[in-house]
Design a protein around this motif. Structure first.
Motif, PDB file in Angstrom:
ATOM      1  N   ARG A  96     -56.076 -38.634-112.719  1.00  0.00           N
ATOM      2  CA  ARG A  96     -54.813 -39.091-112.110  1.00  0.00           C
ATOM      3  C   ARG A  96     -54.908 -40.579-111.779  1.00  0.00           C
ATOM      4  NH1 ARG A  96     -51.490 -34.964-110.598  1.00  0.00           N
ATOM      5  NH2 ARG A  96     -52.484 -32.929-110.799  1.00  0.00           N
ATOM      6  N   LYS A 116     -59.989 -40.631 -96.743  1.00  0.00           N
ATOM      7  CA  LYS A 116     -59.371 -39.306 -96.622  1.00  0.00           C
ATOM      8  C   LYS A 116     -60.367 -38.231 -97.069  1.00  0.00           C
ATOM      9  CE  LYS A 116     -55.284 -36.546 -97.310  1.00  0.00           C
ATOM     10  NZ  LYS A 116     -53.978 -36.325 -97.918  1.00  0.00           N
ATOM     11  N   TRP A 117     -61.140 -38.551 -98.085  1.00  0.00           N
ATOM     12  CA  TRP A 117     -62.178 -37.616 -98.544  1.00  0.00           C
ATOM     13  C   TRP A 117     -63.131 -37.300 -97.375  1.00  0.00           C
ATOM     14  CZ3 TRP A 117     -63.312 -34.742-102.804  1.00  0.00           C
ATOM     15  CH2 TRP A 117     -64.608 -34.211-102.877  1.00  0.00           C
ATOM     16  N   TYR A 120     -61.501 -35.063 -94.569  1.00  0.00           N
ATOM     17  CA  TYR A 120     -61.233 -33.638 -94.812  1.00  0.00           C
ATOM     18  C   TYR A 120     -62.358 -32.904 -95.538  1.00  0.00           C
ATOM     19  CZ  TYR A 120     -56.568 -34.565 -93.167  1.00  0.00           C
ATOM     20  OH  TYR A 120     -55.513 -34.922 -92.377  1.00  0.00           O
ATOM     21  N   GLU A 264     -59.715 -35.166-110.802  1.00  0.00           N
ATOM     22  CA  GLU A 264     -58.835 -34.217-110.101  1.00  0.00           C
ATOM     23  C   GLU A 264     -59.387 -33.897-108.702  1.00  0.00           C
ATOM     24  OE1 GLU A 264     -55.897 -33.093-111.375  1.00  0.00           O
ATOM     25  OE2 GLU A 264     -55.586 -32.242-109.377  1.00  0.00           O
ATOM     26  N   SER A 267     -58.679 -36.663-106.292  1.00  0.00           N
ATOM     27  CA  SER A 267     -57.270 -37.096-106.186  1.00  0.00           C
ATOM     28  C   SER A 267     -56.586 -36.376-105.023  1.00  0.00           C
ATOM     29  CB  SER A 267     -56.525 -36.799-107.492  1.00  0.00           C
ATOM     30  OG  SER A 267     -57.028 -37.580-108.526  1.00  0.00           O
ATOM     31  N   ILE A 268     -56.935 -36.771-103.812  1.00  0.00           N
ATOM     32  CA  ILE A 268     -56.489 -35.974-102.658  1.00  0.00           C
ATOM     33  C   ILE A 268     -55.312 -36.584-101.904  1.00  0.00           C
ATOM     34  CG2 ILE A 268     -58.662 -34.727-102.318  1.00  0.00           C
ATOM     35  CD1 ILE A 268     -59.403 -36.864-100.251  1.00  0.00           C
ATOM     36  N   PHE A 269     -54.707 -37.619-102.463  1.00  0.00           N
ATOM     37  CA  PHE A 269     -53.477 -38.124-101.825  1.00  0.00           C
ATOM     38  C   PHE A 269     -52.379 -37.068-101.931  1.00  0.00           C
ATOM     39  CE2 PHE A 269     -54.398 -42.893-102.768  1.00  0.00           C
ATOM     40  CZ  PHE A 269     -55.009 -43.034-101.533  1.00  0.00           C
ATOM     41  N   THR A 270     -51.590 -36.975-100.881  1.00  0.00           N
ATOM     42  CA  THR A 270     -50.396 -36.123-100.933  1.00  0.00           C
ATOM     43  C   THR A 270     -49.187 -37.008-100.624  1.00  0.00           C
ATOM     44  OG1 THR A 270     -50.842 -35.505 -98.648  1.00  0.00           O
ATOM     45  CG2 THR A 270     -51.561 -33.947-100.335  1.00  0.00           C
ATOM     46  N   PRO A 271     -47.980 -36.565-100.938  1.00  0.00           N
ATOM     47  CA  PRO A 271     -46.809 -37.432-100.759  1.00  0.00           C
ATOM     48  C   PRO A 271     -46.764 -38.057 -99.355  1.00  0.00           C
ATOM     49  CG  PRO A 271     -46.191 -35.501-101.996  1.00  0.00           C
ATOM     50  CD  PRO A 271     -47.629 -35.280-101.560  1.00  0.00           C
ATOM     51  N   ASP A 273     -48.917 -40.457 -98.414  1.00  0.00           N
ATOM     52  CA  ASP A 273     -50.206 -41.094 -98.106  1.00  0.00           C
ATOM     53  C   ASP A 273     -50.280 -42.533 -98.578  1.00  0.00           C
ATOM     54  OD1 ASP A 273     -51.430 -39.011 -96.854  1.00  0.00           O
ATOM     55  OD2 ASP A 273     -52.571 -38.319 -98.603  1.00  0.00           O
ATOM     56  N   HIS A 274     -49.615 -42.834 -99.682  1.00  0.00           N
ATOM     57  CA  HIS A 274     -49.784 -44.150-100.277  1.00  0.00           C
ATOM     58  C   HIS A 274     -48.522 -44.486-101.049  1.00  0.00           C
ATOM     59  CE1 HIS A 274     -52.334 -47.514-100.972  1.00  0.00           C
ATOM     60  NE2 HIS A 274     -52.502 -47.341-102.263  1.00  0.00           N
TER      61      HIS A 274
END
Ligand code: PLP
Length: 398
Positions: A96, A116-117, A120, A264, A267-271, A273-274
């Motif tokens: 991604r 973020k990694w 969480y 993958e 790729s831990i961004f969610t809507p 986040d950035h």
């Protein structure tokens, strides 16, 4: 006639020590100044003009896209963005992509992913280990990651959370990794500090330590990516794959762009986040598609490796002919020449007078990051001029 140097002095922020040349247009590896003088350009916008100047594939892509759509918001889909993301992922370890506008911004995205990694996936770990001699950009977090006081001393407080270890020191890297480590971030070949190669051992240690400690390996491929080292991505030449990597510079051949690419798993961004207003806009991405398609065409990367190898060999010849030249190093078309005395600035100026653009990255180091389309004949031309420059600068030392 307009005095451009005086205009710069009057109206531009005092951020750059520029060389006394006002560039006007270019073709291939050559640029011309406003007075019509021609230069062989071995800097290429600092590793940006990957296809050289005025490349028809890039110029046409920009012109065609400009007629259709220059910009749309990321509130909507646009096709060049998705084509470029697919091209990058299909030819790298990435799954991604997020597009930004510069290298520093791409690294900001990578740093946010790593934080973020840690939050969480590793119990709140937030430290990112970076190395001496690195350069990650000029935003506050990228400056902290860079860790060089020269760049950040007037801008404290820094955000913190970066641990700096000596480059290529495996024991120091091992000692620095703790349960607070969210990521290790480094360049495969350091550009701004003068083309310094990470050892295979160091790269492998970084990968091993990240695997063993649930941390992300983040590679800053801003300068090494997009064919510069003779591989599409620099890491592909060393056989150590990252979890996250950043791109910019050559990606759109001179149109501003940056990218954070991640597997993958990372790729831990969610809507929410950035985001970015301009990042991934159709114009920049259409340029990126043209550049990447050209670089991935059969024979292109082999050309970079062959001409780069030839250039390195010819630079070694300079070392054997001139006492002032002491060593060379590089990979692909990312090369450096070290001098015995603090004469890199003088050599850069002498070369400019003789129609050759090279870059002094430090008092004793000359860097060359030319267009990837450079020919052997152009290498020979550059070596002839460098021979003359070294003789002239060396004579002054003697
Ligand atoms: N990372 C690396 C390895 C670089 O070489 C640079 C710029 O030289 C950057 C990041 C910063 O890129 P930009 O100037 O596009 O912000």
């Amino acid at each position: 006639m307009t005095d451009w140097v005086a205009l710069e002095q009057q109206y531009y922020m005092r951020t750059f020590n520029r060389l006394p040349v006002v560039l006007d247009h270019g073709e291939g590896a050559r640029v011309w100044d406003v007075d019509g003088k021609c230069y062989l350009d071995l800097v290429a916008g600092i590793a940006v003009n990957a296809l050289g100047h005025n490349h028809p594939a890039l110029v046409n892509a920009i012109a065609e896209q400009a007629k259709k759509l220059i910009h749309v918001s990321n509130l909507y889909y646009s096709t060049p963005q998705l084509e470029l993301a697919r091209l990058i992922c299909e030819h790298s370890v990435g799954d991604r992509v997020f597009f930004a506008n510069s290298g520093a911004e791409a690294n900001e995205g990578a740093i946010k992913l790593a934080r973020k990694w840690g939050k969480y996936q590793k119990g709140g770990a937030y430290e990112i280990i970076t190395v001496s001699g690195a350069f990650h950009g000029r935003t506050i977090a990228a400056l902290d990651a860079t860790g060089n006081e020269k760049y950040y001393k007037d801008f404290a407080p820094m955000p913190g959370g970066f641990i700096h270890v000596p480059f290529n020191d495996v024991a120091a890297l091992e000692a620095a990794v703790t349960d607070q480590t969210a990521a290790i971030m480094l360049e495969v070949v350091q550009g701004e500090s003068g083309v310094n190669l990470a050892t295979d051992e160091f790269m492998r240690a970084a990968r091993r330590l990240c695997d063993a400690n649930n941390a992300l390996l983040v590679l800053d491929e801003v300068q090494t990516g997009i064919g510069r080292t003779g591989h599409f991505m620099g890491y592909q030449g060393v056989g150590v794959a990252p979890d996250v990597f950043s791109l910019a510079k050559g990606l759109a051949g001179g149109v501003p762009i940056g990218a954070v690419v991640a597997t993958e798993r990372a790729s831990i961004f969610t809507p929410g986040d950035h985001g970015s207003t301009f990042g991934g806009n159709p114009l920049a991405c259409a340029a990126g598609v043209a550049v990447v398609s050209t670089i991935l065409a059969p024979g292109f990367l082999e050309h970079v490796r062959t001409v780069g190898g030839y250039f390195l060999q010819q630079l070694s010849g300079l070392v054997s002919r001139h006492d002032l030249a002491v060593s060379v190093r590089g990979r692909g078309l990312m090369l450096a020449l070290d001098l015995e005395a603090d004469l890199a600035g003088q050599l850069q100026s002498t070369a400019l007078q003789k129609g050759l653009i090279v870059n002094a990255t430090g008092p004793r180091t000359i860097r060359m990051v030319p267009p990837l389309t450079l020919t052997r004949a152009e290498v020979d031309e550059a070596i002839t001029i460098l021979d003359a420059c070294l003789a002239e600068c060396g004579a002054k030392v003697a």
